[in-house]
Motif scaffolding. Sequence first.
Motif, PDB file in Angstrom:
ATOM      1  N   THR A   1      -5.088   4.965  27.788  1.00  0.00           N
ATOM      2  CA  THR A   1      -5.757   3.690  26.714  1.00  0.00           C
ATOM      3  C   THR A   1      -4.781   3.924  25.429  1.00  0.00           C
ATOM      4  OG1 THR A   1      -7.499   2.857  28.044  1.00  0.00           O
ATOM      5  CG2 THR A   1      -7.657   2.343  25.558  1.00  0.00           C
ATOM      6  N   ILE A   2      -4.769   2.734  24.519  1.00  0.00           N
ATOM      7  CA  ILE A   2      -3.891   3.462  22.725  1.00  0.00           C
ATOM      8  C   ILE A   2      -5.267   2.081  22.464  1.00  0.00           C
ATOM      9  CG2 ILE A   2      -2.454   2.970  20.806  1.00  0.00           C
ATOM     10  CD1 ILE A   2      -0.806   4.139  22.621  1.00  0.00           C
ATOM     11  N   GLY A   3      -6.250   2.586  21.612  1.00  0.00           N
ATOM     12  CA  GLY A   3      -6.870   1.228  20.854  1.00  0.00           C
ATOM     13  C   GLY A   3      -7.370   1.338  19.824  1.00  0.00           C
ATOM     14  N   PHE A   4      -8.394   0.636  19.274  1.00  0.00           N
ATOM     15  CA  PHE A   4      -8.222   0.079  18.173  1.00  0.00           C
ATOM     16  C   PHE A   4      -9.642  -0.528  17.717  1.00  0.00           C
ATOM     17  CE2 PHE A   4      -5.785  -3.454  18.376  1.00  0.00           C
ATOM     18  CZ  PHE A   4      -6.572  -4.451  17.883  1.00  0.00           C
ATOM     19  N   VAL A   5     -10.583   0.175  17.208  1.00  0.00           N
ATOM     20  CA  VAL A   5     -11.234  -0.781  16.677  1.00  0.00           C
ATOM     21  C   VAL A   5     -11.853  -1.112  14.788  1.00  0.00           C
ATOM     22  CG1 VAL A   5     -14.377  -0.771  16.006  1.00  0.00           C
ATOM     23  CG2 VAL A   5     -12.952   0.658  17.901  1.00  0.00           C
ATOM     24  N   ALA A   6     -12.332  -2.575  14.445  1.00  0.00           N
ATOM     25  CA  ALA A   6     -12.310  -3.135  13.310  1.00  0.00           C
ATOM     26  C   ALA A   6     -13.891  -3.737  13.074  1.00  0.00           C
ATOM     27  CB  ALA A   6     -11.143  -3.835  13.040  1.00  0.00           C
ATOM     28  N   ARG A   7     -14.235  -3.167  11.361  1.00  0.00           N
ATOM     29  CA  ARG A   7     -15.469  -4.379  11.422  1.00  0.00           C
ATOM     30  C   ARG A   7     -14.995  -5.157  10.987  1.00  0.00           C
ATOM     31  NH1 ARG A   7     -20.234  -1.786  12.895  1.00  0.00           N
ATOM     32  NH2 ARG A   7     -22.021  -2.281  10.737  1.00  0.00           N
TER      33      ARG A   7
ATOM     34  N   MET B   1     -18.312  -7.994   8.739  1.00  0.00           N
ATOM     35  CA  MET B   1     -19.482  -6.771   7.498  1.00  0.00           C
ATOM     36  C   MET B   1     -20.608  -6.072   8.938  1.00  0.00           C
ATOM     37  SD  MET B   1     -17.717  -6.243   4.941  1.00  0.00           S
ATOM     38  CE  MET B   1     -18.863  -5.362   3.960  1.00  0.00           C
ATOM     39  N   VAL B   2     -21.077  -6.775   9.785  1.00  0.00           N
ATOM     40  CA  VAL B   2     -21.423  -6.538  10.731  1.00  0.00           C
ATOM     41  C   VAL B   2     -21.542  -6.797  11.741  1.00  0.00           C
ATOM     42  CG1 VAL B   2     -23.290  -8.625   9.505  1.00  0.00           C
ATOM     43  CG2 VAL B   2     -21.749  -8.768  11.323  1.00  0.00           C
ATOM     44  N   THR B   3     -20.300  -5.752  12.726  1.00  0.00           N
ATOM     45  CA  THR B   3     -20.014  -6.445  14.308  1.00  0.00           C
ATOM     46  C   THR B   3     -18.511  -5.397  14.249  1.00  0.00           C
ATOM     47  OG1 THR B   3     -20.031  -6.548  16.123  1.00  0.00           O
ATOM     48  CG2 THR B   3     -19.401  -7.781  14.551  1.00  0.00           C
ATOM     49  N   ASN B   4     -18.384  -4.971  15.552  1.00  0.00           N
ATOM     50  CA  ASN B   4     -16.883  -4.207  15.583  1.00  0.00           C
ATOM     51  C   ASN B   4     -16.033  -4.931  16.624  1.00  0.00           C
ATOM     52  OD1 ASN B   4     -17.892  -1.782  14.333  1.00  0.00           O
ATOM     53  ND2 ASN B   4     -18.365  -0.959  15.673  1.00  0.00           N
ATOM     54  N   VAL B   5     -14.831  -5.657  16.132  1.00  0.00           N
ATOM     55  CA  VAL B   5     -13.925  -5.873  17.156  1.00  0.00           C
ATOM     56  C   VAL B   5     -12.988  -4.893  17.823  1.00  0.00           C
ATOM     57  CG1 VAL B   5     -12.335  -6.969  18.066  1.00  0.00           C
ATOM     58  CG2 VAL B   5     -14.096  -8.172  16.300  1.00  0.00           C
ATOM     59  N   LYS B   6     -13.385  -4.695  19.378  1.00  0.00           N
ATOM     60  CA  LYS B   6     -11.982  -3.412  19.382  1.00  0.00           C
ATOM     61  C   LYS B   6     -11.197  -4.429  20.402  1.00  0.00           C
ATOM     62  CE  LYS B   6     -15.909  -0.574  20.662  1.00  0.00           C
ATOM     63  NZ  LYS B   6     -17.054  -0.367  22.127  1.00  0.00           N
ATOM     64  N   GLY B   7      -9.786  -3.583  20.495  1.00  0.00           N
ATOM     65  CA  GLY B   7      -8.828  -4.445  21.204  1.00  0.00           C
ATOM     66  C   GLY B   7      -7.744  -2.980  21.571  1.00  0.00           C
ATOM     67  N   GLY B   8      -6.447  -3.715  22.140  1.00  0.00           N
ATOM     68  CA  GLY B   8      -5.432  -2.433  22.312  1.00  0.00           C
ATOM     69  C   GLY B   8      -4.064  -2.914  22.553  1.00  0.00           C
TER      70      GLY B   8
ATOM     71  N   THR C   1      -6.980  -8.127  22.017  1.00  0.00           N
ATOM     72  CA  THR C   1      -8.496  -8.183  22.002  1.00  0.00           C
ATOM     73  C   THR C   1      -9.633  -8.863  22.856  1.00  0.00           C
ATOM     74  OG1 THR C   1      -8.163 -10.405  19.919  1.00  0.00           O
ATOM     75  CG2 THR C   1      -7.717  -7.847  19.711  1.00  0.00           C
ATOM     76  N   GLY C   2      -9.291  -9.859  23.474  1.00  0.00           N
ATOM     77  CA  GLY C   2      -9.911 -10.633  24.700  1.00  0.00           C
ATOM     78  C   GLY C   2      -9.943 -11.767  24.437  1.00  0.00           C
ATOM     79  N   ASN C   3      -9.265 -12.092  22.696  1.00  0.00           N
ATOM     80  CA  ASN C   3      -9.336 -13.501  22.684  1.00  0.00           C
ATOM     81  C   ASN C   3      -8.160 -14.062  21.767  1.00  0.00           C
ATOM     82  OD1 ASN C   3      -9.456 -15.681  19.842  1.00  0.00           O
ATOM     83  ND2 ASN C   3     -11.862 -15.361  20.791  1.00  0.00           N
ATOM     84  N   ALA C   4      -7.547 -15.195  23.221  1.00  0.00           N
ATOM     85  CA  ALA C   4      -6.248 -15.842  22.984  1.00  0.00           C
ATOM     86  C   ALA C   4      -5.287 -15.536  20.980  1.00  0.00           C
ATOM     87  CB  ALA C   4      -5.743 -16.232  23.874  1.00  0.00           C
TER      88      ALA C   4
END
Length: 203
Positions: A40-46, A49-56, A87-90
């Motif tokens: 897995t090569i992924g990332f996390v972005a805030r 200001m309230v939650t994290n979005v993950k992708g790869g 990211t789970g959202n097209a």
Amino acid sequence: MGIFGRKESTPTAAASAPAAVNPDLAALSGEYTIDPAHSTIGFVARHAMVTNVKGGFQDFTGTLRLDGEKPELSTATIDVTMESIETGNADRDGHLKSADFFKTDEFPAMTFRSTRAEALGGDDYRITGDLSLLGVTKPLTIDLEFNGAAKDPFGNERVGFEGKAEILRSEWGLTWNAALETGGVLISDKIKLIFDISAIKNA
């Protein structure tokens, strides 16, 4: 068991003689190909200001060169197809591929080429290299944990690493953002990178 070269310590008379090579470490020497089906090569972005979005990224290739007798010569390369971001959202994926972010039509790949490796003690390591994205190349340091080596049921000799790093995306030209009415911005500048790597030793 160590893979990469350990940090240099103050020389002593006893340390002046060459150290014996760990036979287990030497046995891991060789060229390896990253197995994308088990990596897995992924990332996390805030976000907001309230939650994290993950992708790869779903499409990537890479190699490792592990040298047990001269660990400082160990290297790593990774090539990522930016169009494969997910990211789970097209709609969000489409925006990330656009000119606001990764400009995948103009810059189809992201690459990493290691320039230095060192051990921090135990199974903890650090690898430094050049990350190229959007036509910009800057140094990136990845902290790694060596998860060990094993032979799988199909006879493949594998090694595994988990890694993490943090970058400021603006340093690579990723500056798009939107202000929030309550203050702050929609997307954090700081991005966490995540690497979970399984690599197979080449025949």
